[in-house]
Design an enzyme around this catalytic site. Sequence first.
Site, PDB file in Angstrom:
ATOM      1  N   GLU A 197       0.825  -1.211   0.000  1.00 49.01           N
ATOM      2  CA  GLU A 197       0.000   0.000   0.000  1.00 49.01           C
ATOM      3  C   GLU A 197       0.859   1.261   0.000  1.00 49.01           C
ATOM      4  O   GLU A 197       0.505   2.259  -0.626  1.00 49.01           O
ATOM      5  CB  GLU A 197      -0.929  -0.004   1.209  1.00 49.01           C
ATOM      6  CG  GLU A 197      -1.937  -1.140   1.227  1.00 49.01           C
ATOM      7  CD  GLU A 197      -2.913  -1.080   0.057  1.00 49.01           C
ATOM      8  OE1 GLU A 197      -3.125   0.016  -0.490  1.00 49.01           O
ATOM      9  OE2 GLU A 197      -3.452  -2.139  -0.305  1.00 49.01           O
TER      10      GLU A 197
ATOM     11  N   ASP B  82       0.687   4.164  -2.681  1.00 47.99           N
ATOM     12  CA  ASP B  82       0.446   5.565  -2.309  1.00 47.99           C
ATOM     13  C   ASP B  82       1.477   6.485  -2.951  1.00 47.99           C
ATOM     14  O   ASP B  82       1.140   7.544  -3.500  1.00 47.99           O
ATOM     15  CB  ASP B  82       0.519   5.721  -0.787  1.00 47.99           C
ATOM     16  CG  ASP B  82      -0.750   5.264  -0.086  1.00 47.99           C
ATOM     17  OD1 ASP B  82      -1.778   5.127  -0.764  1.00 47.99           O
ATOM     18  OD2 ASP B  82      -0.699   5.049   1.139  1.00 47.99           O
TER      19      ASP B  82
ATOM     20  N   HIS C 131      -2.767  -1.190   5.250  1.00 44.27           N
ATOM     21  CA  HIS C 131      -2.584   0.232   4.946  1.00 44.27           C
ATOM     22  C   HIS C 131      -1.947   0.936   6.134  1.00 44.27           C
ATOM     23  O   HIS C 131      -2.218   0.600   7.287  1.00 44.27           O
ATOM     24  CB  HIS C 131      -3.927   0.914   4.654  1.00 44.27           C
ATOM     25  CG  HIS C 131      -4.692   0.304   3.539  1.00 44.27           C
ATOM     26  ND1 HIS C 131      -5.506  -0.798   3.718  1.00 44.27           N
ATOM     27  CD2 HIS C 131      -4.786   0.633   2.217  1.00 44.27           C
ATOM     28  CE1 HIS C 131      -6.072  -1.114   2.563  1.00 44.27           C
ATOM     29  NE2 HIS C 131      -5.647  -0.269   1.635  1.00 44.27           N
TER      30      HIS C 131
END
Length: 775
Positions: A672, A676, A737
């Site tokens: 994640e 990002d 996350h």
Amino acid sequence: MTRYTNADFTDDDSVNSVQLTGKFGISTTATHIRYHAGKSLWKQRSKLEKALLALSATLIFVIFVLACVVHTLEHRMLSAKNFHVELAEKAPCLTKDCIKISNDILQAMDTSVDPCDDFYSYSCNGWIQNNPIPDGKPQWGTFSKLDQQNQEIIKRILEKPISQMKSKAEQKAKMYYESCLDVNDTVETLGPKPMIDLLRKLGGWNISDSGFDPKKWSFQNTVQTVLNKYNIGAFFSYSVGEDDKNSSRHVLQIDQSGLTLPSRENYLNKTEHAKVLEAYLDYMTKVGILLGGEPNSTKQQMSDIIEFETKLANITTPGELRRDEESLYHQFTIAGLQERAGFIDWRKFFEHAMKVVNKKITSKQHVVVYAPEYLGNLTNLIKEYNRTAEGKIVLNNYLIWQTVKSFTGCLSKAFRDAYKGLKKALIGTEGGEEPQWRYCIQDTNNVLGFAIGAIFVREVFHQESKTQAQEMINNVRNAFTRNFKNLDWMDEETRKAAESKADDISDMIGYPDFIKDITQLDKKYEYLLVRKDAYFDNTLSINYYNLVKNLEKIDEPVNKTAWSMSPSTVNAYYTPTKNQMVLPAGILQNPFYNPKHPASLNYGGIGVVMGHELTHGFDDQGREFDKEGNLNHWWKNETIKKFKDRTKCFVGQYNKFKVNAKSVNGNRTLGENIADNGGLKAAYNAYLEYMKNQPEPLNYPGLNLNHKQLFFVAFAQIWCSAVTNETSTLQIEKDPHSPARYRVIGALSNLKEFGEEFNCKEGTRMNPKNKCEIW
């Protein structure tokens, strides 16, 4: 920190004034020199000539003065005109939409915070202050706020008369929703009866039925009933899915499963999670007593189940050690699986499962196992318990408990209230006064998501949003692949293959087309039985229906355009085996996307979401799958090594972030975090490229920010959220996350363009000297 100020208007006007004065001054000076004569000629003139010359000189002087006055007036008028024209061009946008957008952004911000120190607080402190966590919620953010708005739209439609529903599927959604609402108090009237009836079908439960006989009990039969009829993941989970190494075909897949609490740490770290374990035991005991159990015996037997689950947790591999897809993939025949994990008869188990879909299973049937070591250890654990009557009681109690806890939410209020203590221990809230209809909308969406999607799309989603989103995705993809040429760690062959994979990612936007065809929509739910005033039975029916629909795929080709998320969902996803990116209609709304917003806000919002999902195809797991969706060694070994070296930077960086004195797990969150960072960079570059062919946008009133800066503010503000301490801890232990704060700080601090745009000095928190970068 802002580069663009009103002083620029003054400076530009001064420069123009100097240039204009210089042009007029030259011609005036020349005229004056021309009439500057010598003294000898003056003496030769008569008095009359001298008088006339004096008069002429006076007239010339007056004319000169008048000319200067006229020139000055003209200059001032021209300067004023230029100033107002320029001011009109530079003035902020003052339309109603612009004022609202500006107000929304400002209300969320805290400009007292230095953006170079903490951009999340700078962008979000105002939002957090103005949006306290509602009662009963573990967290509250832009995602959950938008989700509640979507729920209100769906509720309004489902409350219409059933005759106004456009399809049978929508009628089933309405009936299921009303059965959940329990408008006729059927659930309360029935009390524990539906569960007690189910326990009898399962062969009894020693906790509520003292007549349970372990001598007559069959471990094989009970496992088959719990997993193959009620679709409960006890001991292990199985499904039919795309074969990772041949994504065009479906294959049986088996994985570790069976824990009730969300994290293995809840069991193994007893000191830190003592309150959770205590609340869990209390919850289990309350439920057992509600189903007829004697208090002391129930508590002891439930404690034995927790002890067994703790042993399961001990042999369960943590998520951060399961990120290498190649090492997880193990193909067995059923005969080979039997040798590896013989705690049940696997052929008999799958034959029992496939009867409902008329499929045949042989010992040569291939099965993909993602946790062979776990299954081997599970075999030893079950054999240990299965050799004594007391152990068999624990095994059966565990299996039945896994079934009971899955359906207690469909029972009377007393059962739902029993969960409040555990909920508070896990996420910091008991439940509050949130209306039942919100839970029922969410549940109905989980069950009949595409019927709900048809309602949602028809009510609020516009076709132009789908068209514009597709253009944005193409722009983000192009920016992502353009950057490949700058990656000196990637060899040319791998680079070309990566470009090809990115080009082949299929984009699913808004909704699948079939939901707008009533015939196709009704066919999807044709065999789903939903009855009025039968919430518990409806839930059992849904579980079985989902199992059958999954098992039916075993001989079917893979549909690479199929969706696994309902259209009204506020989320997005990428599927590596399909090389597919999905952005549902639910997220294509404000604040992520709004057709009235400037490109800076849309690219900073939904554009980054698009880039995030795109980058998942190239994170530490997604990169292992080729453009066809197959687990395949398509990178050069040297490039793989360089890639992994770069991932270490991200692991180290995010390991240093802390919440409640607990460190973020850089390994668990690696995929994640890569998404990002890569998504932010791709979206920003796409925005810059897009603006090359667009007029300069007006600034917003009250915002001393240019549009490049607004891009970053928009990105940060989609992550504005408040969260309880308990939920933060749970996220650290379970969630792949990073916490919202560090999704913003981590990605922005790695992007040099952010530091440049906000003029952050090197070495500040948001502009560290050493940055992590892969894509």
